[in-house]
Design an enzyme around this catalytic site. Structure first.
Site, PDB file in Angstrom:
ATOM      1  N   ASP A 177       0.908  -0.870  -0.065  1.00  0.00           N
ATOM      2  CA  ASP A 177       0.060   0.003  -0.168  1.00  0.00           C
ATOM      3  C   ASP A 177       0.920   1.283   0.004  1.00  0.00           C
ATOM      4  OD1 ASP A 177      -1.481   2.315   0.786  1.00  0.00           O
ATOM      5  OD2 ASP A 177      -3.137   1.031   1.245  1.00  0.00           O
ATOM      6  N   HIS A 178       0.970   1.860  -1.251  1.00  0.00           N
ATOM      7  CA  HIS A 178       2.271   2.787  -1.293  1.00  0.00           C
ATOM      8  C   HIS A 178       1.878   4.111  -0.319  1.00  0.00           C
ATOM      9  CE1 HIS A 178      -0.557   5.010  -4.048  1.00  0.00           C
ATOM     10  NE2 HIS A 178       0.394   5.948  -3.675  1.00  0.00           N
ATOM     11  N   HIS A 240      -5.918   2.948   1.163  1.00  0.00           N
ATOM     12  CA  HIS A 240      -4.980   4.093   1.739  1.00  0.00           C
ATOM     13  C   HIS A 240      -5.716   4.803   2.787  1.00  0.00           C
ATOM     14  CE1 HIS A 240      -3.070   3.235  -1.845  1.00  0.00           C
ATOM     15  NE2 HIS A 240      -3.974   3.916  -2.692  1.00  0.00           N
TER      16      HIS A 240
HETATM   17  C1  BG6 Z   1      -3.637   4.566  -6.233  1.00  0.00           C
HETATM   18  C2  BG6 Z   1      -5.241   5.005  -7.053  1.00  0.00           C
HETATM   19  O1  BG6 Z   1      -3.694   3.562  -5.471  1.00  0.00           O
HETATM   20  O2  BG6 Z   1      -3.342   6.009  -5.649  1.00  0.00           O
HETATM   21  C3  BG6 Z   1      -5.231   6.041  -7.839  1.00  0.00           C
HETATM   22  O3  BG6 Z   1      -5.255   3.520  -7.510  1.00  0.00           O
HETATM   23  C4  BG6 Z   1      -4.949   7.232  -6.942  1.00  0.00           C
HETATM   24  O4  BG6 Z   1      -6.263   6.277  -8.361  1.00  0.00           O
HETATM   25  C5  BG6 Z   1      -3.481   7.007  -6.409  1.00  0.00           C
HETATM   26  O5  BG6 Z   1      -4.665   8.337  -8.049  1.00  0.00           O
HETATM   27  C6  BG6 Z   1      -3.107   8.263  -5.794  1.00  0.00           C
HETATM   28  O6  BG6 Z   1      -1.604   8.113  -4.971  1.00  0.00           O
HETATM   29  P1  BG6 Z   1      -0.879   9.388  -4.765  1.00  0.00           P
HETATM   30  O7  BG6 Z   1       0.449   8.854  -4.163  1.00  0.00           O
HETATM   31  O8  BG6 Z   1      -0.878  10.306  -5.987  1.00  0.00           O
HETATM   32  O9  BG6 Z   1      -1.583  10.316  -3.516  1.00  0.00           O
END
Ligand code: BG6
Length: 481
Positions: A177-178, A240
């Site tokens: 989960d980044h 997230h």
């Molecule tokens: C991803 C989603 O997991 O996270 C995307 O699939 C979203 O739809 C993205 O845009 C958002 O990541 P960040 O790091 O740009 O906030």
């Protein structure tokens, strides 16, 4: 780390490899953080050779890393890149890949398999890895990194977890989960548990409510086809937002060990009360249905807001409001703790002045930092007060330091065998258990209607009305600065 290690990227010609994985690996390589004996082997169906692959990656990396870094380190880095064509559906191709890996490795080596492929292919890929005995840890560790989405509902997540556990032990599995790799998300734990002054007030006795906003300015872009099947709850909340919530609400683990942290997160997730449909808002931005790949009558929400309660001693009765959407006014991920008002305010406020209680905003991105507001007396006035901000920004607090991309941290952790920032199977299932009834409930009579909002706004009017019903409003403490 001096051990010989191979990273195998399945889906090597895809967007994630180009945009995130290779830039992250190049940055880690540049900082000397990768093992000395490293091979990065890409695999996909395209019939490239090693040189084609290196050239393609160099071209795509140019959009994501500085020209100076490319000039300085690319040639050296590229010597560690290899390619092996194959299909995830063909067991024989795994045998072929394995033979290539063994040849490249020239002896015992660790392996990190990265599934950067379409989620429908996960199960087959895992099965075929096992058929080729590529999961066996006889001469080095074997780990697998799995990207989101991990399932599309509770049932499919369970099936996938079973498929994974049939082949890999949970300790070999790294579900990404980044958001957990973002510095500021990790800082939530440091903020709470490396200081003594906040934790005593971090509970129902002092906190009025909590807001978690992840707003994006982008639309669904070229991912419309995926997104239309997914929608904002699967895309952002199941993973997230609930991960951020669990970091904010969890009890202090006894150590920073992966399972100690994940046990506490799982406990919070399991204590969240089932969400009532009347505590949800769903909306779609105007123009969404015109995007290529979106069904003309699509009911997919691109914005949602939820009110959650955590039924435990710390949080009983404290609402957590979560919202996320595309094409909103600003890109900002923020968590705001709203403290209660003093039991009695003895100052006579001027008419029209609203008393604002203390807030603590944790700005996850883009302007990473922390803001604490408190009331001060307006000089020269008798009793007027004004909320002021005590701020910490990473950009000034750590001047000149570039915050590493989440993927750098997560790749390094997976190589080091630290799974604290990865989701465990039970967390994933608990999160689905919570959001599934919302997704299915929205298809039933009695669900809140799908409304519309203008791109560039802060979402539908219903979102504001939703909080106004509770005598509250949404705050944008980070994006307002
Ligand atoms: C991803 C989603 O997991 O996270 C995307 O699939 C979203 O739809 C993205 O845009 C958002 O990541 P960040 O790091 O740009 O906030």
């Amino acid at each position: 780390m001096t051990e010989s290690t191979t990273i195998v990227i399945f889906g090597a010609s895809g967007d994630l490899t180009n945009r995130k994985l290779i830039p992250a690996l190049l940055n880690l390589f540049d900082r000397g953080r990768l093992p000395e004996h490293i091979r990065i082997v890409g695999s996909s169906r395209h019939p490239y050779n090693d040189d084609d692959f290196r050239q393609l990656l160099r071209n795509s990396a140019a959009a994501h890393v500085s020209a100076a870094l490319l000039d300085r380190r690319w040639e050296e880095f590229a010597a560690h890149l290899f390619y092996s064509a194959g299909s995830l559906m063909e067991p024989d191709d795994f045998g072929k890949l394995n033979r290539r890996l063994v040849k490249l490795e020239e002896g015992p080596a660790n392996r990190l398999y990265y599934l950067a492929v379409a989620p429908e292919l996960y199960t087959e890929a895992i099965k075929n890895l096992a058929a080729a005995e590529m999961n066996r840890e006889q001469d080095g560790w074997r780990r697998i990194v799995i990207e989101k989405p991990f399932g599309t509902d509770l049932e499919s997540a369970k099936v996938l977890n079973q498929a994974v556990h049939a082949v890999f032990d949970e300790k070999q599995v790294y579900r990404i989960d980044h958001y957990l790799g973002k510095e500021t998300a990790q800082n939530i734990l440091f903020f709470r548990f490396a200081n003594t002054i906040f934790e005593p007030v971090w509970n129902r006795r002092y906190v009025d409510h909590v807001q978690i906003t992840v707003s994006e300015t982008v639309d669904v872009g070229h991912r419309a086809e995926y997104y239309d099947q997914s929608g904002v709850i699967r895309d952002m909340f199941q993973n997230h937002l609930l991960q951020l919530l669990s970091l904010v609400a969890m009890e202090a683990p006894a150590s920073f060990e992966a399972d100690a942290v994940r046990n506490e997160k799982a406990k919070v997730l399991s204590a969240i009360r089932p969400i009532r449909l009347e505590d949800t808002v769903r909306a779609q931005y105007a123009g969404y249905r015109q995007a290529a790949g979106v069904a003309p009558e699509s009911q997919t929400p691109t914005y949602a807001a939820l009110k959650l309660y955590i039924d435990n001693w710390r949080w009983q009765g404290v609402p957590f409001y979560l919202q996320s959407g595309k094409t909103l006014q600003a890109k900002s991920s923020e968590i705001i703790i709203h403290f209660q008002k003093p039991p009695h305010v003895m100052f006579n406020l001027p008419p029209n002045q609203e008393f604002t209680s203390n807030t603590l905003a944790m700005c996850i991105q883009p302007d990473e930092g922390v803001h604490l507001t408190f009331q001060v007396k307006v000089p020269g006035s008798a009793q007027a007060m004004h909320p002021m901000d005590m701020e910490f920004h990473y950009r000034s607090g750590f001047e000149g330091l570039v915050l590493p991309d989440a993927y750098e941290r997560l790749l390094l952790d997976a190589l080091n065998g630290d799974a604290s920032l990865f989701a465990r199977s039970d967390e994933i299932e608990l999160a689905w258990r919570l959001v599934d009834p919302v997704i299915t409930g929205w298809n039933t009579a009695g669900a809140p209607p799908l409304t519309s909002y203008e791109p560039g706004s802060w979402g539908p009017d219903e979102a504001a009305a939703f909080l106004a019903r509770d005598g509250r409003r949404w705050w944008h403490a980070c994006s307002d600065h």
